[in-house]
Design a protein around this motif. Structure first.
Motif, PDB file in Angstrom:
ATOM      1  N   ALA A 105       0.808  -1.219   0.000  1.00 48.90           N
ATOM      2  CA  ALA A 105       0.000   0.000   0.000  1.00 48.90           C
ATOM      3  C   ALA A 105       0.838   1.263   0.000  1.00 48.90           C
ATOM      4  O   ALA A 105       0.383   2.316  -0.430  1.00 48.90           O
ATOM      5  CB  ALA A 105      -0.938   0.006   1.213  1.00 48.90           C
ATOM      6  N   GLY A 106       2.078   1.165   0.479  1.00 49.40           N
ATOM      7  CA  GLY A 106       2.941   2.330   0.494  1.00 49.40           C
ATOM      8  C   GLY A 106       2.688   3.204   1.714  1.00 49.40           C
ATOM      9  O   GLY A 106       2.249   2.721   2.760  1.00 49.40           O
ATOM     10  N   PRO A 109      -2.219   6.259   3.991  1.00 51.35           N
ATOM     11  CA  PRO A 109      -3.163   6.888   3.069  1.00 51.35           C
ATOM     12  C   PRO A 109      -3.808   8.134   3.654  1.00 51.35           C
ATOM     13  O   PRO A 109      -3.846   8.339   4.857  1.00 51.35           O
ATOM     14  CB  PRO A 109      -4.207   5.792   2.851  1.00 51.35           C
ATOM     15  CG  PRO A 109      -4.159   4.980   4.094  1.00 51.35           C
ATOM     16  CD  PRO A 109      -2.726   5.003   4.533  1.00 51.35           C
ATOM     17  N   SER A 110      -4.314   8.987   2.769  1.00 52.34           N
ATOM     18  CA  SER A 110      -5.046  10.174   3.192  1.00 52.34           C
ATOM     19  C   SER A 110      -6.429   9.774   3.694  1.00 52.34           C
ATOM     20  O   SER A 110      -6.838   8.614   3.577  1.00 52.34           O
ATOM     21  CB  SER A 110      -5.199  11.136   2.009  1.00 52.34           C
ATOM     22  OG  SER A 110      -5.967  10.518   0.989  1.00 52.34           O
ATOM     23  N   TYR A 111      -7.170  10.753   4.239  1.00 52.87           N
ATOM     24  CA  TYR A 111      -8.526  10.462   4.693  1.00 52.87           C
ATOM     25  C   TYR A 111      -9.385   9.947   3.540  1.00 52.87           C
ATOM     26  O   TYR A 111     -10.191   9.038   3.712  1.00 52.87           O
ATOM     27  CB  TYR A 111      -9.164  11.722   5.280  1.00 52.87           C
ATOM     28  CG  TYR A 111      -8.675  12.091   6.667  1.00 52.87           C
ATOM     29  CD1 TYR A 111      -7.928  11.188   7.429  1.00 52.87           C
ATOM     30  CD2 TYR A 111      -8.966  13.328   7.220  1.00 52.87           C
ATOM     31  CE1 TYR A 111      -7.492  11.522   8.692  1.00 52.87           C
ATOM     32  CE2 TYR A 111      -8.526  13.678   8.492  1.00 52.87           C
ATOM     33  CZ  TYR A 111      -7.791  12.767   9.224  1.00 52.87           C
ATOM     34  OH  TYR A 111      -7.360  13.083  10.482  1.00 52.87           O
ATOM     35  N   ALA A 112      -9.211  10.538   2.364  1.00 57.88           N
ATOM     36  CA  ALA A 112     -10.009  10.109   1.213  1.00 57.88           C
ATOM     37  C   ALA A 112      -9.706   8.657   0.847  1.00 57.88           C
ATOM     38  O   ALA A 112     -10.615   7.875   0.553  1.00 57.88           O
ATOM     39  CB  ALA A 112      -9.738  11.019   0.013  1.00 57.88           C
ATOM     40  N   LEU A 113      -8.434   8.279   0.881  1.00 59.04           N
ATOM     41  CA  LEU A 113      -8.072   6.906   0.527  1.00 59.04           C
ATOM     42  C   LEU A 113      -8.542   5.911   1.579  1.00 59.04           C
ATOM     43  O   LEU A 113      -8.861   4.762   1.259  1.00 59.04           O
ATOM     44  CB  LEU A 113      -6.558   6.782   0.330  1.00 59.04           C
ATOM     45  CG  LEU A 113      -6.018   7.301  -0.999  1.00 59.04           C
ATOM     46  CD1 LEU A 113      -4.511   7.085  -1.078  1.00 59.04           C
ATOM     47  CD2 LEU A 113      -6.700   6.629  -2.177  1.00 59.04           C
ATOM     48  N   LEU A 114      -8.618   6.341   2.840  1.00 61.16           N
ATOM     49  CA  LEU A 114      -9.152   5.457   3.881  1.00 61.16           C
ATOM     50  C   LEU A 114     -10.594   5.073   3.556  1.00 61.16           C
ATOM     51  O   LEU A 114     -11.040   3.970   3.858  1.00 61.16           O
ATOM     52  CB  LEU A 114      -9.107   6.149   5.248  1.00 61.16           C
ATOM     53  CG  LEU A 114      -7.755   6.188   5.956  1.00 61.16           C
ATOM     54  CD1 LEU A 114      -7.861   6.996   7.239  1.00 61.16           C
ATOM     55  CD2 LEU A 114      -7.261   4.792   6.262  1.00 61.16           C
ATOM     56  N   GLY A 123      -7.394  -3.702   0.481  1.00 62.20           N
ATOM     57  CA  GLY A 123      -7.211  -2.290   0.778  1.00 62.20           C
ATOM     58  C   GLY A 123      -7.734  -1.891   2.147  1.00 62.20           C
ATOM     59  O   GLY A 123      -7.147  -1.044   2.825  1.00 62.20           O
ATOM     60  N   ARG A 124      -8.829  -2.506   2.552  1.00 65.52           N
ATOM     61  CA  ARG A 124      -9.390  -2.198   3.869  1.00 65.52           C
ATOM     62  C   ARG A 124      -8.392  -2.560   4.960  1.00 65.52           C
ATOM     63  O   ARG A 124      -8.140  -1.764   5.879  1.00 65.52           O
ATOM     64  CB  ARG A 124     -10.690  -2.967   4.066  1.00 65.52           C
ATOM     65  CG  ARG A 124     -11.331  -2.810   5.446  1.00 65.52           C
ATOM     66  CD  ARG A 124     -12.469  -3.786   5.613  1.00 65.52           C
ATOM     67  NE  ARG A 124     -13.060  -3.746   6.929  1.00 65.52           N
ATOM     68  CZ  ARG A 124     -13.739  -4.753   7.471  1.00 65.52           C
ATOM     69  NH1 ARG A 124     -13.915  -5.871   6.783  1.00 65.52           N
ATOM     70  NH2 ARG A 124     -14.250  -4.658   8.684  1.00 65.52           N
ATOM     71  N   ALA A 190      -8.400   0.398  -7.992  1.00 62.29           N
ATOM     72  CA  ALA A 190      -6.977   0.215  -7.709  1.00 62.29           C
ATOM     73  C   ALA A 190      -6.119   0.772  -8.841  1.00 62.29           C
ATOM     74  O   ALA A 190      -5.071   1.373  -8.601  1.00 62.29           O
ATOM     75  CB  ALA A 190      -6.674  -1.274  -7.503  1.00 62.29           C
ATOM     76  N   GLY A 191      -6.558   0.560 -10.086  1.00 60.35           N
ATOM     77  CA  GLY A 191      -5.812   1.081 -11.222  1.00 60.35           C
ATOM     78  C   GLY A 191      -5.767   2.601 -11.228  1.00 60.35           C
ATOM     79  O   GLY A 191      -4.719   3.206 -11.496  1.00 60.35           O
TER      80      GLY A 191
END
Length: 202
Positions: A105-106, A109-114, A123-124, A190-191
């Motif tokens: 995942a790197g 993540p930001s709030y939006a990506l959460l 991802g979850r 994801a893409g």
């Protein structure tokens, strides 16, 4: 022949236990992504279509299970309680799996990506663990997780409902088709995320 007539007789006796099992599986899906929770959630939408389950309880079960799983995994990493997992061999495997997902995942993540990453396979798990490690405050996390879990629950149950109404097939076939469609949508998300990350790094 309609999906309702093809469903096995036991679906007529479904009740609170199916919702409780669904909520449990969805919660466990946070630390253990291979748990087949989506099959139950999407299947509950198809079952609600033929009246074997209630639509609102199906959404509530998925929502509460998803929220509980998010909070549990977040708290585990925020309060550095992962040593509890390492006490058993199965827990060590779960811990290693989560760390592999975090590596893919790197950065945190930001709030939006959460919110968005819950629709992507794995991802979850990665985003909730990353949120805990990053120390995102409880209040915004609970709000974001609660809203994201509700949107996910409505989407997944609705996917089962729409698939069942469109195909007229048995609920389990509709659930499998819905899972396929959900996986395709997750791959597209994801893409898009991967392309945007590469454009920022370029």
């Amino acid at each position: 022949m309609s999906g309702e007539s093809l469903d096995p007789a036991w679906v007529e006796s479904l009740g609170w236990w199916f919702h409780a099992l669904t909520a449990l599986l969805v919660a466990l899906d946070a630390p253990i992504p291979p748990v087949p929770s989506e099959l139950f959630v999407i299947g509950s939408g198809a079952l609600a279509l033929n009246g074997s389950l209630g639509l609102v309880p199906s959404v509530l079960a998925a929502w509460l299970g998803c929220w509980a799983g998010d909070v549990g995994l977040y708290a585990l990493f925020r309060h550095r309680l992962t040593g509890l997992l390492d006490r058993a061999s199965w827990g060590q495997r779960i811990h290693r799996g989560i760390l592999r997902l975090l590596d893919k995942a790197g950065p945190a993540p930001s709030y939006a990506l959460l919110f968005v990453l819950r629709f992507v396979s794995g991802g979850r798990t990665a985003s909730m663990a990353a949120a805990g490690i990053a120390g995102i405050p409880w209040r915004p996390f609970l709000l974001l997780s609660g809203v994201g879990s509700l949107v996910w629950a409505v989407y997944m149950v609705g996917l089962g409902w729409l698939t069942g109404s469109a195909t007229g097939l048995p609920f389990w076939v509709s659930a499998l088709i819905g899972m396929g469609l959900g996986t395709l949508a997750g791959l597209m998300i994801a893409g898009i995320i991967a392309v945007r990350r590469r454009s920022r790094e370029a």
